[in-house]
Write a protein that holds these residues in place. Structure first.
Motif, PDB file in Angstrom:
ATOM      1  N   PRO A   1       0.830  -1.209   0.000  1.00  0.00           N
ATOM      2  CA  PRO A   1       0.000   0.000   0.000  1.00  0.00           C
ATOM      3  C   PRO A   1       0.865   1.261   0.000  1.00  0.00           C
ATOM      4  O   PRO A   1       1.786   1.384   0.806  1.00  0.00           O
ATOM      5  N   VAL A   2       0.559   2.198  -0.877  1.00  0.00           N
ATOM      6  CA  VAL A   2       1.329   3.436  -0.990  1.00  0.00           C
ATOM      7  C   VAL A   2       0.386   4.630  -0.975  1.00  0.00           C
ATOM      8  O   VAL A   2      -0.548   4.719  -1.782  1.00  0.00           O
ATOM      9  N   LEU A   3       0.635   5.538  -0.048  1.00  0.00           N
ATOM     10  CA  LEU A   3      -0.108   6.794   0.048  1.00  0.00           C
ATOM     11  C   LEU A   3       0.823   7.911  -0.389  1.00  0.00           C
ATOM     12  O   LEU A   3       1.859   8.136   0.233  1.00  0.00           O
TER      13      LEU A   3
ATOM     14  N   GLY B   1      -6.775   3.043   6.839  1.00  0.00           N
ATOM     15  CA  GLY B   1      -7.639   2.333   5.918  1.00  0.00           C
ATOM     16  C   GLY B   1      -6.857   1.446   4.964  1.00  0.00           C
ATOM     17  O   GLY B   1      -7.258   0.307   4.688  1.00  0.00           O
ATOM     18  N   LEU B   2      -5.743   1.957   4.453  1.00  0.00           N
ATOM     19  CA  LEU B   2      -4.904   1.154   3.558  1.00  0.00           C
ATOM     20  C   LEU B   2      -4.355  -0.077   4.272  1.00  0.00           C
ATOM     21  O   LEU B   2      -4.339  -1.181   3.727  1.00  0.00           O
ATOM     22  N   LEU B   3      -3.874   0.125   5.495  1.00  0.00           N
ATOM     23  CA  LEU B   3      -3.335  -0.994   6.268  1.00  0.00           C
ATOM     24  C   LEU B   3      -4.419  -2.024   6.575  1.00  0.00           C
ATOM     25  O   LEU B   3      -4.182  -3.230   6.522  1.00  0.00           O
ATOM     26  N   ARG B   4      -5.610  -1.543   6.896  1.00  0.00           N
ATOM     27  CA  ARG B   4      -6.700  -2.458   7.217  1.00  0.00           C
ATOM     28  C   ARG B   4      -7.085  -3.288   5.996  1.00  0.00           C
ATOM     29  O   ARG B   4      -7.248  -4.516   6.090  1.00  0.00           O
ATOM     30  N   ARG B   5      -7.206  -2.627   4.841  1.00  0.00           N
ATOM     31  CA  ARG B   5      -7.594  -3.358   3.633  1.00  0.00           C
ATOM     32  C   ARG B   5      -6.517  -4.346   3.215  1.00  0.00           C
ATOM     33  O   ARG B   5      -6.820  -5.390   2.645  1.00  0.00           O
ATOM     34  N   ALA B   6      -5.260  -4.017   3.518  1.00  0.00           N
ATOM     35  CA  ALA B   6      -4.163  -4.923   3.165  1.00  0.00           C
ATOM     36  C   ALA B   6      -3.984  -6.034   4.191  1.00  0.00           C
ATOM     37  O   ALA B   6      -3.172  -6.947   3.983  1.00  0.00           O
ATOM     38  N   GLY B   7      -4.722  -5.948   5.305  1.00  0.00           N
ATOM     39  CA  GLY B   7      -4.585  -6.972   6.347  1.00  0.00           C
ATOM     40  C   GLY B   7      -3.250  -6.914   7.048  1.00  0.00           C
ATOM     41  O   GLY B   7      -2.758  -7.927   7.555  1.00  0.00           O
TER      42      GLY B   7
ATOM     43  N   GLU C   1      -2.204  -5.463   9.909  1.00  0.00           N
ATOM     44  CA  GLU C   1      -2.184  -5.734  11.343  1.00  0.00           C
ATOM     45  C   GLU C   1      -2.217  -7.235  11.597  1.00  0.00           C
ATOM     46  O   GLU C   1      -1.493  -7.762  12.443  1.00  0.00           O
ATOM     47  N   ARG C   2      -3.092  -7.928  10.876  1.00  0.00           N
ATOM     48  CA  ARG C   2      -3.198  -9.380  11.048  1.00  0.00           C
ATOM     49  C   ARG C   2      -1.917 -10.078  10.604  1.00  0.00           C
ATOM     50  O   ARG C   2      -1.410 -10.979  11.268  1.00  0.00           O
ATOM     51  N   GLU C   3      -1.376  -9.647   9.474  1.00  0.00           N
ATOM     52  CA  GLU C   3      -0.142 -10.254   8.973  1.00  0.00           C
ATOM     53  C   GLU C   3       1.006 -10.044   9.954  1.00  0.00           C
ATOM     54  O   GLU C   3       1.787 -10.950  10.222  1.00  0.00           O
ATOM     55  N   ALA C   4       1.103  -8.817  10.495  1.00  0.00           N
ATOM     56  CA  ALA C   4       2.185  -8.524  11.439  1.00  0.00           C
ATOM     57  C   ALA C   4       2.048  -9.362  12.698  1.00  0.00           C
ATOM     58  O   ALA C   4       3.035  -9.861  13.242  1.00  0.00           O
TER      59      ALA C   4
END
Length: 244
Positions: free
Chosen positions: A88-90, A128-134, A136-139
């Motif tokens: 994800p890139v902002l 939002g980008l982090l959430r859609r990319a999952g 937190e769960r991946e980390a």
């Protein structure tokens, strides 16, 4: 470029955010905001160092300025995309013309914010980008660090050696975590103080020596040593069996 220590190590999750911008005041504010959200901020001031740092820290998201002193932000974005198509890139930029927005989005930016901006908006978009990319769960799924027979969980803050639980104080855990994030790398006292104690002052008396001594007494006692002193340089942790 170093990690920016904007929050106590005990508060940080394993989510890593790379901030790429050549404005020191802005990167400092972004770093503090990222750290306050509980994530780990990494900072690069130009495109080439950003690409190098991204390969080393494997960020879960990137906040990227569109105007950098060497490579153009779009060039950096395309290279990041080439190496990790799902990253994800902002993009943050002062160039607000429609053509610039289209350039950034067509190059693969997931979101685009123009300067000046409200920090709250940037953080909401980044979350939002982090959430859609999952992310937190991946980390959380990859937060267990293993070095030889030593294991450490960033989430549960539990440590074991050869299957035996080891009770550590909060700062001992932070120190061990920092060492284990950089295995086989000599870390200076200044680096340790900056990361673990969030201080820029190396002259903290014998603080580091005291904590390293205490940590060794728990990690290495009765076992092959893992934490070593490199005279005049700092400290390093290595697997006792020479493994990774």
């Amino acid at each position: 470029m170093p990690v920016v220590s904007g929050a106590p190590a005990s508060r940080r999750s394993a989510v890593r955010v790379l901030i790429v911008d050549d404005e020191p005041e802005l990167t400092e504010l972004l770093s503090w905001a990222v750290a306050d959200a509980g994530w780990q901020p990494f900072v690069a001031e130009d495109g080439r160092s950003a690409l190098t740092l991204a390969r080393g820290c494997a960020p879960h998201a990137v906040v990227l300025d569109g105007m950098l002193p060497d490579l153009d932000g779009v060039q950096v974005l395309r290279r990041l995309r080439y190496e990790n198509a799902r990253l994800p890139v902002l993009m943050l930029t002062a160039r607000d013309a429609l053509e610039h927005r289209l350039d950034g989005l067509s190059a693969g930016a997931d979101d685009y914010v123009t300067k000046p901006f409200a920090m709250e908006e940037v953080m909401l978009r980044l979350r939002g980008l982090l959430r859609r990319a999952g992310a937190e769960r991946e980390a959380a799924d990859h937060d267990v660090r293993v070095l030889g027979d030593l294991t450490l969980s960033e989430t549960t803050r539990q440590v074991q050696r050869a299957g035996t639980p080891i009770a550590l104080t909060a700062k001992e855990f932070d120190l061990l975590g920092y060492l284990m994030r950089h295995p086989r790398q000599v870390l200076s006292k200044a680096q340790i103080v900056g990361e673990v104690w969030n201080s820029t002052f190396e002259s903290e008396g014998n603080l580091v020596e005291v904590y390293v001594y205490s940590l060794r007494g728990k990690i290495d006692k009765g076992r092959a040593p893992m934490i070593h002193t490199v005279r005049g340089a700092g400290y390093v942790i290595r697997a006792a069996d020479g493994g990774t």
